[in-house]
Scaffold this active site. Structure first.
Site, PDB file in Angstrom:
ATOM      1  N   SER A 172       0.888  -1.123   0.027  1.00  0.00           N
ATOM      2  CA  SER A 172      -0.058  -0.011   0.034  1.00  0.00           C
ATOM      3  C   SER A 172       0.920   1.342   0.093  1.00  0.00           C
ATOM      4  O   SER A 172       2.076   1.282   0.470  1.00  0.00           O
ATOM      5  CB  SER A 172      -1.029  -0.204   1.303  1.00  0.00           C
ATOM      6  OG  SER A 172      -1.527   1.226   1.430  1.00  0.00           O
ATOM      7  N   TYR A 205      -1.584   0.424  10.529  1.00  0.00           N
ATOM      8  CA  TYR A 205      -1.599  -0.186   9.180  1.00  0.00           C
ATOM      9  C   TYR A 205      -0.404   0.095   8.239  1.00  0.00           C
ATOM     10  O   TYR A 205       0.106  -0.673   7.546  1.00  0.00           O
ATOM     11  CB  TYR A 205      -3.006   0.163   8.392  1.00  0.00           C
ATOM     12  CG  TYR A 205      -3.343  -0.262   7.163  1.00  0.00           C
ATOM     13  CD1 TYR A 205      -3.551  -1.523   6.922  1.00  0.00           C
ATOM     14  CD2 TYR A 205      -2.957   0.584   6.142  1.00  0.00           C
ATOM     15  CE1 TYR A 205      -3.677  -2.199   5.344  1.00  0.00           C
ATOM     16  CE2 TYR A 205      -3.325   0.270   4.814  1.00  0.00           C
ATOM     17  CZ  TYR A 205      -3.425  -1.031   4.616  1.00  0.00           C
ATOM     18  OH  TYR A 205      -3.757  -1.617   3.140  1.00  0.00           O
TER      19      TYR A 205
END
Length: 244
Positions: A136, A149
């Protein structure tokens, strides 16, 4: 003989779009996920409509031995593995709940990294294959809104980079996929900017193209490459005042 792809974390919207993209090109699919029976209808649909072999395998990304159990079920080592395992989670919950923060870290980094390392050894021994990890852009710099995250994805991106470096010259390639926002159930209800938001099918097309072209690092929407270059370049005194 058709080529084969193993997809880890196959229940996600990105994973299923990727499975259908590979199947449309005649690839054999091996779909690994926790509770594989929930994909039985999708498995049957793909197999019938696209005429490819599709197998389902029980897989727990947090079990260090799970990848060996999956491999024992397969008739042969796949040509490609795509790791789509991930858990976004809520940042505020992770700040209060250490167990939940641990789950985010393990789901996005520890589990995928340990399993891909084992697969890398098998691919290296064979002298061919491609490992694809879905990371990501959140891992490129920590932000207040999702830093647990983001930290996990940063570790996964670094792992993929190191694995690619180690395997160079062995016949095994490693692709890092860096989606920005993707319109999936995981972000349902969030206000996402349309110009920066991809659909799962966009990610699937990018992954398949990267495998065919043997690319190392891809941003699903190209503009993210330039956005993140600016974000990384911001001086810390400036960056710490931002909220985005």
């Amino acid at each position: 003989m058709s080529r084969s792809v193993l997809i880890l974390g196959a229940h996600s919207a990105i994973a299923m779009a990727t499975a259908r993209r590979f199947a449309a090109e005649g690839w054999t699919l091996h779909l690994a996920l926790r509770g594989p029976s929930r994909l039985q209808a999708d498995r049957d649909d793909i197999a019938i409509r696209l005429g490819v072999e599709v197998t389902l395998h029980d897989y727990n990304a947090l079990d260090p031995d799970a990848i060996d159990e999956v491999m024992a079920d397969l008739p042969a080592l796949p040509d490609v593995v795509v790791c789509a395992v991930g858990l976004l989670g809520e940042q505020e919950t992770a700040q209060r709940d250490a167990d939940f923060a641990t789950l985010i870290l393990r789901s996005n980094f520890e589990g995928p990294a340990l399993h891909l390392e084992r697969l890398a050894g098998r691919f290296e021994a064979r002298g061919s294959g491609r490992i694809v990890g879905v990371s990501s852009v959140a891992g490129e710099r920590g932000r207040a809104s999702n830093y647990v995250y983001g930290a996990a994805k940063s570790g996964f991106t670094a792992f993929l980079s190191g694995l690619r470096n180690r395997l160079h010259g062995t016949g095994v390639g490693v692709t890092t996929v860096l989606p920005g926002f993707v319109d999936t159930p995981m972000v349902a209800g969030r206000d996402l900017p349309p110009a920066l938001t991809a659909q799962p099918e966009d990610v699937a097309r990018a992954i398949f193209a990267a495998v065919e072209a043997e690319r190392d690092v891809i941003y699903v929407k190209r503009r993210w490459r330039w956005i993140m270059a600016v974000v990384r370049a911001l001086p810390e005194p400036v960056f710490k005042r931002t909220r985005f």
